[in-house]
Scaffold this motif. Structure first.
Motif, PDB file in Angstrom:
ATOM      1  N   ASP A 281       2.502  -2.972  -0.639  1.00  0.00           N
ATOM      2  CA  ASP A 281       2.310  -4.394  -0.332  1.00  0.00           C
ATOM      3  C   ASP A 281       3.630  -5.055   0.050  1.00  0.00           C
ATOM      4  N   LYS A 284       4.592  -4.341   3.651  1.00  0.00           N
ATOM      5  CA  LYS A 284       3.857  -5.140   4.637  1.00  0.00           C
ATOM      6  C   LYS A 284       4.340  -6.594   4.664  1.00  0.00           C
ATOM      7  N   ASN A 285       4.783  -7.090   3.521  1.00  0.00           N
ATOM      8  CA  ASN A 285       5.229  -8.480   3.457  1.00  0.00           C
ATOM      9  C   ASN A 285       6.410  -8.584   2.501  1.00  0.00           C
ATOM     10  N   THR A 287       8.708 -10.795   2.224  1.00  0.00           N
ATOM     11  CA  THR A 287       9.267 -12.130   1.951  1.00  0.00           C
ATOM     12  C   THR A 287       9.380 -12.375   0.452  1.00  0.00           C
TER      13      THR A 287
END
Length: 343
Positions: A281, A284-285, A287
């Motif tokens: 996870d 994929k992101n 941030t």
């Protein structure tokens, strides 16, 4: 006869006062002046001394307690104002600090994840402190080490020191964490330490990374130097060229063991304030908005210089792919053969 008697009487009652020497008078005046001077000086010195003491006391009283932060009541145990022994936090002394610990397993992306956190100007994550065995030899040494970290006295390349808003470390499950879990949970709950779990969903990919890293530790493919993490595509390509052979007989027992260890860790530390993340996870992101909210730090864009080593399909990364595929088919681990992600 009368005149003679009168003259005699005058001689009796007339007394001549002797004249005092001018030198004696001067000495008396000088001594008096000296006594007065000494007395006056002593009074002045006492006043100066009293004034100085009063000034020092005033400096101590002027220190004001930090204002109460505007937070929810449940957050209070997790907000701290550490006082380092090795330096002063100066103007940042009233900046609240959150404590955290990243609990993970080797080759689960924790190194890359930590570089993202340390890219934040207010976060200090100090690496695998307990990879050194003496620091985890017993609960006392563990406690002393944690105290030093959370007091902001642990100096490393990740330290932001004075104005840190969140401080922590990366802690592998096999570094005394599971062995002393009861005492560590008590420490975390007592001291207000938040836990970040980071695991991999695809344990087969993790196994490939473990085997490849172990191989490079012995062979040192990069010009005789072992690197667990790389910062260039060229270095990543060199390390990715090695394709491990996986023991098909031990494959399922090994995957089960990792699953059980992960489940135990989640059970042991369930009473702590925690968040559960998976490497897939984060890829994929990256941030890490959820993590930044969790640590109550200002939102920032986070970057890392690390480059992923193993990419693409699993069939291109395992030398005995057919054996592995045959072993996992029909088991609940079969999904590891197909799950993929791009990055």
């Amino acid at each position: 006869m009368a005149d003679g008697l009168c003259s005699f009487t005058k001689d009796i009652f007339v007394i001549k006062v002797p004249k005092k020497s001018p030198l004696v008078l001067r000495m008396i005046v000088l001594v008096f002046a000296m006594v007065c001077g000494v007395y006056i000086c002593s009074i002045c010195l006492k006043q100066i001394s009293t004034h100085s003491k009063a000034g020092y006391l005033h400096v101590q009283v002027i220190q004001k307690p930090c204002p109460e932060p505007q937070i929810e009541p449940w957050e209070i145990p997790y907000v701290h104002y550490p006082k380092p022994k090795t330096y002063s936090r100066a103007e940042c002394a009233c900046n609240p600090v959150r404590y955290f610990a990243i609990l993970s397993m080797q080759r689960s992306g924790s190194g890359w994840f930590e570089t993202l956190l340390n890219n934040h100007t207010n976060i200090s994550s100090n690496g695998e402190i307990f990879s050194v065995k003496v620091r985890r030899s017993n609960t006392s040494t563990i406690g002393e080490t944690l105290d030093k970290i959370y007091r902001l006295d642990w100096l490393s390349s990740a330290s932001k020191n004075e104005c840190t808003a969140a401080v922590g470390l990366k802690w592998m499950l096999n570094q005394g964490l599971m062995q002393h879990h009861a005492d560590i949970v008590e420490y975390f709950n007592t001291r207000g330490v938040s836990v970040i779990f980071l695991f991999r969903r695809n344990l087969l990919r993790r196994m490939i990374s473990v085997l490849a890293n172990s191989y490079d530790r012995d062979v040192k493919l990069l010009n005789g130097t072992h690197k667990s993490h790389v910062h260039s595509p060229h270095e990543a390509e060199i390390l990715a060229n090695y394709k491990p052979i996986i023991n098909a007989t031990l494959l399922i027992p090994n995957l089960k063991q990792v699953e059980e260890t992960t489940a135990k860790a989640l059970e042991y530390f369930k009473s702590t304030r925690h968040i559960i993340l998976y490497y897939e996870d984060v890829v994929k992101n990256h941030t890490l908005i959820d993590v930044q909210h969790f640590l109550k730090v200002p939102l920032r864009e986070l970057k890392s210089r690390q480059v992923k080593i193993h990419k693409g399909s699993l069939s291109s990364q395992i030398k005995n792919w057919d054996d592995v595929q045959k072993t996992l088919k029909g088991t609940h681990f079969e999904n590891f053969l197909h799950s993929d992600y791009r990055k």
